[in-house]
Design a protein around this motif. Structure first.
Motif, PDB file in Angstrom:
ATOM      1  N   UNK A   1      -9.261 -35.175  53.772  1.00 38.71           N
ATOM      2  CA  UNK A   1      -9.263 -35.626  55.160  1.00 38.71           C
ATOM      3  C   UNK A   1      -8.368 -34.771  56.043  1.00 38.71           C
ATOM      4  N   UNK A   2      -8.734 -34.688  57.308  1.00 35.05           N
ATOM      5  CA  UNK A   2      -7.999 -33.878  58.268  1.00 35.05           C
ATOM      6  C   UNK A   2      -6.594 -34.446  58.487  1.00 35.05           C
ATOM      7  N   UNK A   3      -5.607 -33.557  58.508  1.00 32.32           N
ATOM      8  CA  UNK A   3      -4.238 -33.966  58.742  1.00 32.32           C
ATOM      9  C   UNK A   3      -3.554 -34.577  57.538  1.00 32.32           C
ATOM     10  N   UNK A   4      -4.172 -34.478  56.357  1.00 30.24           N
ATOM     11  CA  UNK A   4      -3.573 -35.064  55.162  1.00 30.24           C
ATOM     12  C   UNK A   4      -3.484 -34.030  54.047  1.00 30.24           C
ATOM     13  N   UNK A   5      -3.147 -32.795  54.428  1.00 28.08           N
ATOM     14  CA  UNK A   5      -3.038 -31.716  53.443  1.00 28.08           C
ATOM     15  C   UNK A   5      -1.913 -32.008  52.458  1.00 28.08           C
ATOM     16  N   UNK A   6      -2.068 -31.535  51.250  1.00 18.01           N
ATOM     17  CA  UNK A   6      -1.021 -31.704  50.251  1.00 18.01           C
ATOM     18  C   UNK A   6       0.241 -30.952  50.679  1.00 18.01           C
ATOM     19  N   UNK A   7       1.379 -31.525  50.351  1.00 15.77           N
ATOM     20  CA  UNK A   7       2.663 -30.908  50.638  1.00 15.77           C
ATOM     21  C   UNK A   7       3.392 -30.684  49.317  1.00 15.77           C
ATOM     22  N   UNK A   8       4.112 -29.573  49.249  1.00 20.97           N
ATOM     23  CA  UNK A   8       4.785 -29.208  48.008  1.00 20.97           C
ATOM     24  C   UNK A   8       6.241 -28.821  48.267  1.00 20.97           C
ATOM     25  N   UNK A   9       7.035 -28.908  47.223  1.00 19.39           N
ATOM     26  CA  UNK A   9       8.399 -28.401  47.228  1.00 19.39           C
ATOM     27  C   UNK A   9       8.555 -27.510  46.004  1.00 19.39           C
ATOM     28  N   UNK A  10       9.463 -26.550  46.078  1.00 21.27           N
ATOM     29  CA  UNK A  10       9.620 -25.606  44.975  1.00 21.27           C
ATOM     30  C   UNK A  10      11.078 -25.237  44.778  1.00 21.27           C
ATOM     31  N   UNK A  11      11.405 -24.806  43.581  1.00 18.49           N
ATOM     32  CA  UNK A  11      12.740 -24.294  43.254  1.00 18.49           C
ATOM     33  C   UNK A  11      12.560 -23.110  42.319  1.00 18.49           C
ATOM     34  N   UNK A  12      13.507 -22.181  42.352  1.00 18.88           N
ATOM     35  CA  UNK A  12      13.397 -20.972  41.537  1.00 18.88           C
ATOM     36  C   UNK A  12      14.762 -20.565  41.009  1.00 18.88           C
ATOM     37  N   UNK A  13      14.795 -20.182  39.730  1.00 18.03           N
ATOM     38  CA  UNK A  13      16.003 -19.636  39.096  1.00 18.03           C
ATOM     39  C   UNK A  13      15.686 -18.223  38.606  1.00 18.03           C
ATOM     40  N   UNK A  14      16.296 -17.179  39.181  1.00 17.75           N
ATOM     41  CA  UNK A  14      16.016 -15.810  38.735  1.00 17.75           C
ATOM     42  C   UNK A  14      16.374 -15.628  37.260  1.00 17.75           C
ATOM     43  N   UNK A  15      15.765 -14.642  36.603  1.00 20.37           N
ATOM     44  CA  UNK A  15      16.078 -14.389  35.187  1.00 20.37           C
ATOM     45  C   UNK A  15      17.513 -13.925  35.010  1.00 20.37           C
ATOM     46  N   UNK A  16      18.114 -14.305  33.888  1.00 23.21           N
ATOM     47  CA  UNK A  16      19.448 -13.843  33.541  1.00 23.21           C
ATOM     48  C   UNK A  16      19.312 -12.519  32.792  1.00 23.21           C
ATOM     49  N   UNK A  17      20.225 -11.608  33.007  1.00 22.80           N
ATOM     50  CA  UNK A  17      20.215 -10.316  32.324  1.00 22.80           C
ATOM     51  C   UNK A  17      21.044 -10.449  31.055  1.00 22.80           C
ATOM     52  N   UNK A  18      20.369 -10.478  29.901  1.00 24.40           N
ATOM     53  CA  UNK A  18      21.064 -10.727  28.645  1.00 24.40           C
ATOM     54  C   UNK A  18      22.142  -9.712  28.333  1.00 24.40           C
ATOM     55  N   UNK A  19      21.897  -8.451  28.657  1.00 26.89           N
ATOM     56  CA  UNK A  19      22.869  -7.409  28.309  1.00 26.89           C
ATOM     57  C   UNK A  19      24.184  -7.605  29.052  1.00 26.89           C
ATOM     58  N   UNK A  20      24.107  -8.143  30.288  1.00 25.74           N
ATOM     59  CA  UNK A  20      25.316  -8.304  31.082  1.00 25.74           C
ATOM     60  C   UNK A  20      26.137  -9.510  30.658  1.00 25.74           C
ATOM     61  N   UNK A  21      25.514 -10.447  29.951  1.00 27.17           N
ATOM     62  CA  UNK A  21      26.211 -11.674  29.610  1.00 27.17           C
ATOM     63  C   UNK A  21      27.316 -11.446  28.589  1.00 27.17           C
ATOM     64  N   UNK A  22      27.209 -10.391  27.780  1.00 21.93           N
ATOM     65  CA  UNK A  22      28.202 -10.144  26.742  1.00 21.93           C
ATOM     66  C   UNK A  22      29.519  -9.665  27.319  1.00 21.93           C
TER      67      UNK A  22
END
Length: 224
Positions: free
Chosen positions: A128-149
């Motif tokens: 129906x008009x005016x009832x489009x789905x709405x979304x929310x999002x979250x993002x976590x960038x990748x961790x660099x394993x070599x730097x963690x040491x």
């Protein structure tokens, strides 16, 4: 055709990865990105909300494009013994603003392999008009394993869902709690702590994909 595409055709008969689905208002799809995002043209949906074989176009005649990203989820189809949990998340034009804002909030330049993405259906029915789905999002960038040491312990990031503003102002169909998604706790099963002798923060270690934890342990000569 790339090697990955050829192998997918060989092993899956051209069926490809199962699509991530939002069946109920409030549903969340989350997982670790396993492949580089791809751009494809959207398809039209029938009156029942099922995809058709017909391509979608804007009123201008331009093709309606979407981003498709493969993620490793904890979902399994009980009727499919070969289901490995991978899902194709279709980031349609309706969803793109929320994902774009989530990536910016995370301080990233885009979606990347090893990153964790979560999307929630927060309102609208899509009918129906005016009832489009709405979304929310979250993002976590990748961790660099070599730097963690060698890096000092990192602070666990708790991304906040960034909602896309609806194109047409309309009353929400229903409230969809929660208003935030704890990506790190929700998408990562309980694992043993970081290896002894390292200065890796336990929360960061728990958030790493299995492949990165295995690589770090291998570099230290320890079994996974």
């Amino acid at each position: 055709m790339t090697q990955d595409a050829a192998n997918d055709l060989l092993m899956n008969g051209g069926g490809g990865t199962k699509s991530a689905k939002f069946n109920t208002l409030g549903d969340v799809v989350r997982g670790t990105i396993t492949d580089d995002p791809k751009v494809t043209q959207c398809v039209k949906f029938d009156d029942d909300g099922k995809p058709t074989d017909e391509k979608a176009f804007w009123k201008s005649g331009d093709p309606m494009m979407q981003i498709v990203v493969t993620i490793q989820t904890d979902q399994r189809d009980p009727d499919d013994e070969d289901d490995d949990g991978k899902r194709a998340l279709h980031i349609t034009p309706r969803l793109q603003p929320a994902v774009r804002d989530a990536v910016k909030t995370a301080g990233a330049k885009g979606l990347a392999i090893g990153g964790i993405i979560a999307v929630q259906w927060t309102g609208g029915t899509g009918h129906g008009k005016g009832n489009a789905r709405q979304y929310a999002a979250a993002y976590q960038p990748p961790q660099v394993g070599a730097d963690l040491l060698s890096a000092p312990p990192a602070t666990t990031v708790q991304p906040t869902l960034t909602a896309a503003a609806p194109a047409v102002t309309a009353p929400p169909v229903a409230a969809a709690p929660p208003s935030t998604i704890d990506l790190l706790k929700a998408s990562t099963p309980a694992v043993a702590g970081p290896p002894a002798g390292s200065n890796i923060d336990p929360n960061v270690w728990a958030a790493l994909p299995n492949e990165q934890r295995a690589a770090i342990l291998a570099a230290m000569g320890l079994p996974f």
